[in-house]
Design a protein around this motif. Structure first.
Motif, mmCIF file in Angstrom:
data_model
loop_
_atom_site.group_PDB
_atom_site.id
_atom_site.type_symbol
_atom_site.label_atom_id
_atom_site.label_comp_id
_atom_site.label_asym_id
_atom_site.label_seq_id
_atom_site.Cartn_x
_atom_site.Cartn_y
_atom_site.Cartn_z
ATOM 1 N N ASP A 21 -3.076 0.162 4.202
ATOM 2 C CA ASP A 21 -1.708 -0.552 3.753
ATOM 3 C C ASP A 21 -1.740 -1.960 3.885
ATOM 4 O O ASP A 21 -1.154 -2.581 2.943
ATOM 5 C CB ASP A 21 -0.284 -0.075 4.577
ATOM 6 N N GLU A 22 -2.419 -2.452 4.713
ATOM 7 C CA GLU A 22 -2.719 -4.257 4.785
ATOM 8 C C GLU A 22 -3.531 -4.603 3.700
ATOM 9 O O GLU A 22 -3.310 -5.653 3.051
ATOM 10 C CB GLU A 22 -3.241 -4.284 6.120
ATOM 11 N N TYR A 23 -4.601 -3.908 3.340
ATOM 12 C CA TYR A 23 -5.408 -4.205 2.246
ATOM 13 C C TYR A 23 -4.654 -4.179 1.006
ATOM 14 O O TYR A 23 -4.745 -5.232 0.283
ATOM 15 C CB TYR A 23 -6.710 -2.998 2.327
ATOM 16 N N LEU A 24 -3.781 -3.169 0.610
ATOM 17 C CA LEU A 24 -3.030 -3.103 -0.493
ATOM 18 C C LEU A 24 -2.211 -4.099 -0.559
ATOM 19 O O LEU A 24 -1.842 -4.874 -1.697
ATOM 20 C CB LEU A 24 -2.262 -1.753 -0.636
ATOM 21 N N VAL A 60 2.332 11.587 -8.263
ATOM 22 C CA VAL A 60 3.550 11.969 -7.919
ATOM 23 C C VAL A 60 4.481 10.619 -8.173
ATOM 24 O O VAL A 60 4.205 9.746 -7.361
ATOM 25 C CB VAL A 60 3.733 12.614 -6.480
ATOM 26 N N ASP A 61 5.711 10.821 -8.925
ATOM 27 C CA ASP A 61 6.453 9.761 -9.057
ATOM 28 C C ASP A 61 7.815 9.973 -8.902
ATOM 29 O O ASP A 61 8.559 9.824 -9.605
ATOM 30 C CB ASP A 61 6.385 9.002 -10.299
ATOM 31 N N THR A 118 0.763 7.716 -0.606
ATOM 32 C CA THR A 118 1.219 6.838 -1.697
ATOM 33 C C THR A 118 1.276 7.936 -2.990
ATOM 34 O O THR A 118 2.104 7.814 -3.729
ATOM 35 C CB THR A 118 0.440 5.562 -2.100
ATOM 36 N N GLY A 119 0.512 8.924 -2.912
ATOM 37 C CA GLY A 119 0.437 9.813 -4.013
ATOM 38 C C GLY A 119 -0.241 9.032 -5.203
ATOM 39 O O GLY A 119 -0.165 9.553 -6.286
#
Length: 894
Positions: free
Chosen positions: A333-336, A253-254, A289-290
């Protein structure tokens, strides 16, 4: 003969063969093969769009067959629109198929939310599904849908639900034109070979399913666009040809905001804390994030690499959705982001605005906010609210670091530090403490910015600090001071009450201090052909859409969308002579056949509907001791009752309190209900001609009403008539009428009527009798010389106006005056003559400017020259005449 020649389809619909029936029949033995004969379905086309209130869906309507749809036929639409029946029932299309080509549309006009329109198959071959009913009605489609060519679904006026199985080999776009954002819902299986473009709200229902195909590091089909996406149903991911390299990712999904519902599932994947992992353990989908990604060294399949978990936590027990450091960002999210999941000062900030991304998502659902923004308008920036741990969307949740129960943001707006604001002090002397002013959101450093707390905070329209400044004596308390006068009182007796003095910034105790211009509407807000903003009937939306240029703030608005006028660039002059201000716009009003009910107009906004600080609205109830009302107008029809300006109400005999109107004899009238409750009227002598600009002014004092008119070509206003009156304004015993002033229509017996057709510009209302020289469109010049000339040369005094033509020769008095002609001799007129040599001559006078236009068909004219005369005769020869005949027109420039 080749038998295969008989096997061709009977017809085709852009890549899809129309159904056909193949029959075998016995042949003579001399033939060596069996001939197959085909009897195909008939193609029926829509020959014209369905008119409003009609439908061809289940009637003969506009079909080329002149019969209602039936089995055995394929139906084709390439003209807008095929309409559905306009009721709440369910219907099934009787034809074998319904195809919408480019230019063709299927328009929903049904009602309610229970009816279902079934078409099997519905083929979108460049066409459009369009919702054109009420927003409370739901367009539900069932059957099957095929999309062989780029097509669209437009939830223009309400929700669309598609229960059909959808097979799209070309792009399908979901819209909601007009920006309403109504949702399109898929409730059945969807098979896409290319992207689904979402520019509105898209919902995959819990009964729906979608397939996505991944090739290498690409996605063959995805959801894209600018709209929002909500996934409640099941998706399947074809990973047969997908890359398995660590770190590769795919965006399924964008589009705009992505929401994953409680019933969402991925076929063959297992979910843990919003992360869906494939059975192979190779792929993982992140609901937040999809994004689908290839896992990297993740033995517990939680989306967090083992090495990363060991580095920060020393074990593999961390869940991807946990927020170990409380910075609103999950471990994943912190990892990314490459931030420390155990340090609150280390947080993802992809937009680099110093706001925690997790905090923004938690509070706003996106990263669109800024550090300095103040979403809840509580005087505190988003950054300050984040640091204080308060809710940035709650006005009543604000930082208060010094614990004085005053909003820190408000304190810092007016004081250097929060400590400088003592809750109990009154720095501006309005007899309100800082704490009290903070509650009312007034400025504690400005005495005129104070609460209006009289009568249990209902107020009298005057800031109490303003009353303290003008009426307070040393030692008096606030209650004593504010009780002295009301907003309607006029302590200096200058005819302007306290509300008007406050709005104008004048001294209420000085009879020489006042602003006499009560309202001035210039109609410059928008560009040509744009409509005055308006909401639904009685909603009072856009209350300040038409601006008042006076100090008193009397904005105007339109009642509803069906009665709002358009802005126009047809204007009387590029500059207003009386002010020198540039003039670019007017309002264009259109009337219906009867001139009643649907009267396009704008009216002064009721006081209670004007937003704080954007106007006082005092004109609606103002009682005049004297007045001047000016309006400039250009009617485009004749022989109709039309009202450019009126004060609404019905104090006596059907007459409104005031009006300027044009009657069916095309004469101008001024009407007034005077102080004795008597209806007075002046009927002018000048004929108002269509498509010409006129400027009118009505002056009223205690004893006399006068109607003035400036006609085309004149530089001054002439008196059309006077009438004796008794009092300038009627005020009932219970007080002034609180009714609207209206532009574009009038009232009779309290009912809207006499709608104006044409342009109206520059409407001004003053609370004094202005001299002619101060009227907006007074130009002065040689008007007195013209009046003297008219009196000396025209015996009938009623025919001495600038636009009159007493000798009936087609030349107005003003033109005869300027050209030195005889206004009583019909042979003495403004006429151009052509000589045999091609020269054009006409009567002139030194210094006058003439415009020359040329035409070859008398329909289209082009200006070809301007000539300034230096003698009593003007002359001009066309230097480049066209081939054949040509016609010329000479006009005296105004």
């Amino acid at each position: 003969m080749n038998p295969s020649d008989f096997l061709r389809p009977h017809g085709s619909v852009r890549g899809r063969s129309v159904r056909s029936t193949i029959m075998a029949c016995a042949l003579p033995a001399t033939l060596s093969a069996v001939i197959l004969a085909q009897a195909g379905a008939e193609e029926v086309t829509l020959t014209a769009a369905d008119a409003i209130g009609s439908t061809s869906f289940n009637t003969a309507g506009n079909w080329s067959s002149a019969a209602a749809p039936s089995a055995g036929n394929d139906y084709l639409v390439s003209v807008q629109f095929l309409r559905t029946p306009a009721d709440a029932n369910s219907y099934t299309f009787a034809g074998d198929s319904l195809t919408l080509y480019t230019g063709g549309g299927f328009l929903y006009k049904g009602t309610g939310s229970t009816g279902v329109i079934t078409v099997d198959p519905l083929i979108l071959d460049g066409g459009k599904l369009d919702h054109a009913s009420s927003y409370t009605d739901v367009f539900t489609v069932d059957g099957t849908v095929e999309v062989p060519f780029a097509s669209s679904v437009d939830a223009r006026q309400g929700q669309i639900v598609i229960l059909s199985e959808i097979t799209a080999t070309a792009q399908l776009t979901l819209d909601s034109t007009g920006g309403n954002g109504y949702a399109v819902t898929f409730g059945g299986p969807t098979h896409l070979s290319t992207d689904l473009v979402v520019n509105t709200a898209f919902i995959l229902a819990d009964t729906g399913s979608m397939e996505f195909v991944l090739n290498g590091t690409n996605v063959d089909n995805m959801i894209t666009g600018t709209g929002s996406v909500t996934l409640n149903g099941t998706i399947s991911l074809d990973l047969t040809n997908a890359s398995s390299a660590e770190g590769d990712t795919w965006s399924i999904v964008d589009a705009g905001a992505l929401t994953i519902g409680d019933t969402f599932a991925i076929d063959g994947f297992t979910e843990v804390d919003g992360f869906w992992t494939s059975a192979s353990g190779v792929y993982q989908f992140n609901e937040r994030t999809g994004v689908l990604s290839v896992l990297t060294g993740d033995s517990d399949f939680d989306g967090l690499p083992d090495a990363w978990e060991m580095e920060y936590f020393g074990n593999l027990d961390a869940n991807p959705g946990d927020d170990a450091d409380g910075d609103y960002s999950s471990n994943y999210d912190e990892y990314l982001a490459g931030t420390d999941p155990d340090d609150v000062a280390s947080f993802p900030d992809v937009d680099e605005d110093d706001l925690m991304d997790g905090w923004e998502i938690a509070n706003f659902g996106n990263l669109d906010q800024t550090k300095e923004g103040d979403a809840d308008a509580d005087f505190n920036s988003n950054y300050a609210e984040m640091l204080a741990g308060t809710d940035p969307n709650d006005y009543f949740s604000y930082p208060d670091v010094d614990g004085d129960f005053i909003n820190d943001g408000w304190e810092l707006l007016y004081f250097a530090t929060v400590e400088d604001c003592d809750p109990d002090e009154d720095p501006d002397g309005d007899l309100y403490t800082n704490s009290y002013e903070a509650t009312y959101e007034t400025d504690p450093t400005n005495q005129f910015s104070s609460p209006d707390g009289e009568d249990f905070d209902v107020g009298d329209g005057l800031p109490d600090g303003w009353e303290v400044f003008w009426f307070g004596e040393e030692g008096e308390d606030l209650e004593t001071i504010t009780a002295k006068y009301t907003g309607q009182d006029d302590p200096d007796g200058d005819g302007f009450n306290n509300l008007l003095e406050y709005a104008a910034g004048t001294n209420p105790l000085d009879a020489t201090s006042f602003d006499t211009m009560l309202a001035y509407w210039r109609f410059e807000e928008l560009g040509p052909d744009e409509e005055v903003p308006a909401g639904g009937n009685g909603e009072y939306l856009y209350p300040t859409s038409v601006k008042d240029e006076s100090a008193y703030g009397n904005p105007m608005m339109a009642w509803a969308t069906y009665v709002r006028p358009n802005y126009s660039n047809v204007i009387p002059a590029a500059t207003v002579p009386g002010t020198g201000e540039s003039n670019a716009g007017s309002l264009y009003f259109a009337r219906n056949a009867s001139g009643q009910y649907f009267v396009e107009s704008v009216f002064t906004t009721p006081v209670g509907q004007i937003p704080d600080g954007e106007g006082s609205g005092v004109l609606r109830s103002y009682a005049f001791n004297a007045m001047t009302v000016e309006a400039t107008f250009r009617p485009t029809v004749s022989g109709q009752w039309m009202v450019p300006v009126a004060k609404f109400g019905n104090p006596v005999g059907g007459q409104p309190p005031f009006s300027i109107k044009i009657d069916t004899s095309n004469k101008l009238r001024a009407g007034l209900v005077d102080g004795s409750m008597t209806a007075r009227e002046i009927i002018g002598g000048t004929t108002i001609e269509a498509n010409s600009w006129y400027s009118a002014a009505v002056t009223v004092d205690a004893t006399t009403m006068t109607l003035w008119l400036k006609t085309p070509g004149s530089t001054t206003y002439q008196v059309e008539g006077t009438v004796a009156i008794s009092g300038a304004w009627y005020v009932p015993a219970e007080g002034p009428l609180e009714n609207a002033w209206n532009v574009g229509g009038g009232q009779w017996n309290g009912t809207s009527t006499d709608g104006f057709q044409g342009q109206i510009d520059e409407v001004r209302i003053s609370a004094v009798v202005l001299p002619q020289e101060e009227f907006l469109f007074f130009e002065g010049g040689d008007s007195s010389e013209f009046d003297t000339w008219a009196a000396a040369n025209i015996t009938d005094e009623t025919q001495r106006g600038a636009s009159d033509d007493p000798d009936g020769d087609g030349t107005s008095n003003m033109a005869e005056f300027l050209l030195g002609l005889d206004p009583m001799d019909p042979s003495s007129m403004f006429v151009a003559m052509a000589s045999g040599e091609g020269a054009i001559t006409w009567p002139a006078a030194s210094g006058l400017e003439f415009s020359i236009s040329r035409s070859t068909d008398l329909a289209t004219w082009t200006e070809v020259a301007t000539v300034t005369a230096d003698a009593t005769t003007g002359t001009w020869t066309d230097p480049a005449p066209p081939e054949g005949k040509a016609f010329y027109k000479v006009e005296l420039a105004e």
